[in-house]
Design a protein around this motif. Structure first.
Motif, PDB file in Angstrom:
ATOM      1  N   LEU A   4      11.962  10.978  -1.224  1.00  0.00           N
ATOM      2  CA  LEU A   4      10.990  11.980  -1.668  1.00  0.00           C
ATOM      3  C   LEU A   4      10.470  11.646  -3.067  1.00  0.00           C
ATOM      4  N   PHE A   5      11.379  11.205  -3.922  1.00  0.00           N
ATOM      5  CA  PHE A   5      10.963  10.784  -5.266  1.00  0.00           C
ATOM      6  C   PHE A   5      10.036   9.564  -5.187  1.00  0.00           C
ATOM      7  N   PHE A   6      10.346   8.651  -4.276  1.00  0.00           N
ATOM      8  CA  PHE A   6       9.516   7.451  -4.111  1.00  0.00           C
ATOM      9  C   PHE A   6       8.114   7.794  -3.618  1.00  0.00           C
ATOM     10  N   THR A   7       7.998   8.637  -2.599  1.00  0.00           N
ATOM     11  CA  THR A   7       6.687   8.971  -2.051  1.00  0.00           C
ATOM     12  C   THR A   7       5.831   9.722  -3.079  1.00  0.00           C
ATOM     13  N   THR A   8       6.467  10.582  -3.865  1.00  0.00           N
ATOM     14  CA  THR A   8       5.707  11.327  -4.875  1.00  0.00           C
ATOM     15  C   THR A   8       5.166  10.396  -5.952  1.00  0.00           C
ATOM     16  N   THR A   9       6.016   9.514  -6.463  1.00  0.00           N
ATOM     17  CA  THR A   9       5.550   8.582  -7.494  1.00  0.00           C
ATOM     18  C   THR A   9       4.578   7.549  -6.927  1.00  0.00           C
ATOM     19  N   LEU A  10       4.690   7.266  -5.627  1.00  0.00           N
ATOM     20  CA  LEU A  10       3.730   6.349  -4.998  1.00  0.00           C
ATOM     21  C   LEU A  10       2.354   6.983  -4.898  1.00  0.00           C
ATOM     22  N   LEU A  11       2.280   8.203  -4.409  1.00  0.00           N
ATOM     23  CA  LEU A  11       0.989   8.847  -4.176  1.00  0.00           C
ATOM     24  C   LEU A  11       0.325   9.306  -5.461  1.00  0.00           C
ATOM     25  N   THR A  12       1.102   9.534  -6.516  1.00  0.00           N
ATOM     26  CA  THR A  12       0.513   9.871  -7.810  1.00  0.00           C
ATOM     27  C   THR A  12       0.146   8.635  -8.623  1.00  0.00           C
ATOM     28  N   THR A  13       0.317   7.451  -8.027  1.00  0.00           N
ATOM     29  CA  THR A  13      -0.005   6.147  -8.636  1.00  0.00           C
ATOM     30  C   THR A  13       0.813   5.866  -9.885  1.00  0.00           C
ATOM     31  N   ILE A  14       1.963   6.523 -10.053  1.00  0.00           N
ATOM     32  CA  ILE A  14       2.846   6.207 -11.181  1.00  0.00           C
ATOM     33  C   ILE A  14       3.619   4.942 -10.872  1.00  0.00           C
ATOM     34  N   GLY A  15       4.336   4.936  -9.760  1.00  0.00           N
ATOM     35  CA  GLY A  15       5.001   3.729  -9.279  1.00  0.00           C
ATOM     36  C   GLY A  15       5.973   3.109 -10.264  1.00  0.00           C
ATOM     37  N   TYR A  16       7.139   3.725 -10.445  1.00  0.00           N
ATOM     38  CA  TYR A  16       8.131   3.178 -11.371  1.00  0.00           C
ATOM     39  C   TYR A  16       8.628   1.805 -10.939  1.00  0.00           C
ATOM     40  N   GLY A  17       8.778   1.562  -9.650  1.00  0.00           N
ATOM     41  CA  GLY A  17       9.231   0.265  -9.173  1.00  0.00           C
ATOM     42  C   GLY A  17      10.730   0.123  -9.063  1.00  0.00           C
ATOM     43  N   ASN A  18      11.482   1.167  -9.377  1.00  0.00           N
ATOM     44  CA  ASN A  18      12.938   1.075  -9.241  1.00  0.00           C
ATOM     45  C   ASN A  18      13.384   1.166  -7.792  1.00  0.00           C
ATOM     46  N   LEU A  19      12.533   1.674  -6.914  1.00  0.00           N
ATOM     47  CA  LEU A  19      12.835   1.770  -5.488  1.00  0.00           C
ATOM     48  C   LEU A  19      11.579   1.382  -4.716  1.00  0.00           C
ATOM     49  N   THR A  20      11.687   0.323  -3.923  1.00  0.00           N
ATOM     50  CA  THR A  20      10.547  -0.178  -3.166  1.00  0.00           C
ATOM     51  C   THR A  20      10.992  -0.542  -1.757  1.00  0.00           C
ATOM     52  N   PRO A  21      10.097  -0.471  -0.785  1.00  0.00           N
ATOM     53  CA  PRO A  21      10.454  -0.901   0.577  1.00  0.00           C
ATOM     54  C   PRO A  21      10.608  -2.415   0.637  1.00  0.00           C
ATOM     55  N   VAL A  22      11.609  -2.875   1.394  1.00  0.00           N
ATOM     56  CA  VAL A  22      11.876  -4.313   1.506  1.00  0.00           C
ATOM     57  C   VAL A  22      11.660  -4.831   2.918  1.00  0.00           C
ATOM     58  N   THR A  23      11.617  -3.959   3.891  1.00  0.00           N
ATOM     59  CA  THR A  23      11.376  -4.401   5.258  1.00  0.00           C
ATOM     60  C   THR A  23       9.884  -4.564   5.503  1.00  0.00           C
ATOM     61  N   GLY A  24       9.544  -5.361   6.501  1.00  0.00           N
ATOM     62  CA  GLY A  24       8.140  -5.550   6.843  1.00  0.00           C
ATOM     63  C   GLY A  24       7.483  -4.277   7.325  1.00  0.00           C
ATOM     64  N   ARG A  25       8.201  -3.500   8.145  1.00  0.00           N
ATOM     65  CA  ARG A  25       7.660  -2.233   8.626  1.00  0.00           C
ATOM     66  C   ARG A  25       7.484  -1.227   7.488  1.00  0.00           C
ATOM     67  N   GLY A  26       8.446  -1.249   6.559  1.00  0.00           N
ATOM     68  CA  GLY A  26       8.323  -0.339   5.419  1.00  0.00           C
ATOM     69  C   GLY A  26       7.144  -0.677   4.530  1.00  0.00           C
ATOM     70  N   LYS A  27       6.884  -1.951   4.307  1.00  0.00           N
ATOM     71  CA  LYS A  27       5.741  -2.348   3.489  1.00  0.00           C
ATOM     72  C   LYS A  27       4.419  -2.000   4.170  1.00  0.00           C
ATOM     73  N   PHE A  28       4.346  -2.233   5.489  1.00  0.00           N
ATOM     74  CA  PHE A  28       3.124  -1.872   6.220  1.00  0.00           C
ATOM     75  C   PHE A  28       2.897  -0.363   6.183  1.00  0.00           C
ATOM     76  N   LEU A  29       3.984   0.406   6.361  1.00  0.00           N
ATOM     77  CA  LEU A  29       3.866   1.862   6.274  1.00  0.00           C
ATOM     78  C   LEU A  29       3.437   2.295   4.876  1.00  0.00           C
ATOM     79  N   CYS A  30       3.919   1.598   3.850  1.00  0.00           N
ATOM     80  CA  CYS A  30       3.548   1.934   2.470  1.00  0.00           C
ATOM     81  C   CYS A  30       2.045   1.783   2.267  1.00  0.00           C
TER      82      CYS A  30
END
Length: 435
Positions: free
Chosen positions: A161-187
């Motif tokens: 939940l913290f990741f999706t919020t910081t992703l959609l607000t374009t803050i993007g701390y980078g401490n948690l990122t998707p590593v799978t191919g499906r996760g990156k495509f979903l991102c």
């Protein structure tokens, strides 16, 4: 079929529909032109219609963020469990092999330098295994210590939940990122639709806050004027009052325009950042400067990620602080932008309307463009006078005897009348122009 028209006279509390006379039933003389065919709408319904759109936008954003967190958690958490278990087992196996092999070599009487060379190779292999494990973003040093298998995983629903919020607000701390191919495509797909939605929601909340700040400042200004008027009352004549109102009517929407001081806007923003710095320093164990630095980097959506919250029990409060802070930042930008846009708007209109301004020259009213033309002509004709009589400067020339020219007409504005007036000046002939 009846149709709605926008030409009805406004009457407070009367909301309805105007029916065209051709579509009415019965004699035309029995109906009035402004018949109301619907009952007045209740006040709470009118407010509900206004508020419902904003509340729906916020609810949609919350649902979108929560559903996205669930998807990322389902995709990334199983991969993290597998990767962590495999790498921890690999590390422990290699460590056991190293100890057993070196002990056997030492017990069999092999030379000291051979044992040391083998130990160096094992240490190099362990180092390589550790770096490969850390590159997976699933393992840290705490997981390799005894009992590290029981440490919390990086991907939980709260961290997602913290990741999706910081992703959609374009803050993007980078401490948690998707590593799978499906996760990156979903991102990519998730942010493609989610970023505009969240930015619109934040902007909507910021606009709501800015309008309320403007309204509060209006009340404060009126209250201050009333207190000042009571304490220092000076009678104003009727002529001065009419003159003041006449000046106010020159600028449209002057009464509705409120200029909020920039100092107040900056104070609101810095005050919120300071408050967040104090709170974050308390529950994260940071010093005040670190909390202020994190708040400022977050509110400006820079998001370096060098300092991030780690207490997961406070993640909900952190997210609320971030969303409200982004709305306040948007509000401050909106307030400052409105003032400068409004000033540029009036400035541009003033420049545009300057050519219609009239100047009194020798009892004659002259438009500014005509005056500039006459000044240019007179500069060419009379500009080479003696130095002690006239000072020649670079630019427009305004002779002292300009008031003696009596052939400047009132209605000349880049028209044939202007050319006739100019011709009368050059030829010396009198030609009256009828306005």
């Amino acid at each position: 079929m009846p149709f709605v028209t926008s030409h009805l006279p406004y009457a407070p509390g009367r909301v309805g529909m105007f029916v065209h006379p051709k579509h009415r039933r019965g004699p035309a003389h029995d109906h009035n032109e402004n018949d109301i065919t619907q009952r007045p709408m209740a006040t709470w319904k009118s407010y509900a219609r206004i508020i419902l759109a904003h509340v729906s936008l916020i609810v949609l954003s919350v649902v979108y963020v929560g559903f996205g967190a669930f998807l990322f958690y389902q995709l990334e958490q199983p991969n993290e469990v597998e990767v962590r278990a495999r790498n921890i087992e690999r590390f422990h196996v290699h460590k056991r092999q190293m100890i057993e092999h070196l002990w056997e070599m030492r017990s069999s009487g092999i030379g000291q330098h051979v044992v040391e060379d083998m130990a160096v190779k094992y240490v190099d292999n362990v180092t390589r295994i550790l770096f490969e494990a850390f590159d997976t973003h699933c393992i840290a040093a705490k997981h390799l210590r005894p009992g590290g298998e029981n440490e919390d995983y990086n991907w939980t629903y709260m961290t997602a939940l913290f990741f999706t919020t910081t992703l959609l607000t374009t803050i993007g701390y980078g401490n948690l990122t998707p590593v799978t191919g499906r996760g990156k495509f979903l991102c990519i797909l998730y942010a493609l639709f989610g970023v505009p939605l969240i930015l619109i929601t934040v902007a909507d909340i910021g606009k709501f806050l800015s309008e309320n700040i403007v309204q509060l400042y209006k009340w404060y200004t009126k209250l201050r004027e009333q207190l000042t008027r009571k304490s220092d009352y000076t009678p104003i004549s009727q002529k001065d009052e009419e003159k003041r109102k006449g000046h106010q009517m020159d600028i449209p929407d002057l009464d509705s325009y409120v200029s909020i001081p920039i100092f107040l806007i900056v104070t609101i923003l810095l005050g919120y950042i300071t408050l967040g710095a104090v709170i974050l320093a308390m529950w994260e164990g940071w010093d005040f400067f670190s909390g202020f630095y994190f708040s400022f980097i977050t509110m400006t959506t820079v998001g370096f990620g060098d300092i991030v919250p780690v207490k997961r029990e406070y993640y909900i409060l952190d997210l609320c602080y971030i969303i409200i802070g982004l709305s306040i930042t948007t509000m401050c930008i909106d307030l400052v932008g409105i003032q400068y846009i409004q000033k540029m708007h009036y400035f541009g209109r003033a420049i545009k309307d300057a050519r219609f301004a009239l100047v009194n020259v020798g009892g004659k009213m002259v438009h500014v463009p005509d005056l500039m033309r006459y000044a240019s002509v007179l500069q060419q004709k009379y500009g080479q006078k003696k130095v002690h009589d006239t000072i020649v400067v670079k630019g427009a020339y305004a002779p002292k005897d300009l008031s003696k020219i009596r052939f400047i007409d009132f209605g000349a504005l880049a028209s044939m009348e202007s050319w006739q007036s100019l011709w009368s000046i050059l030829t010396g002939r009198t030609q009256e122009v009828h306005v």
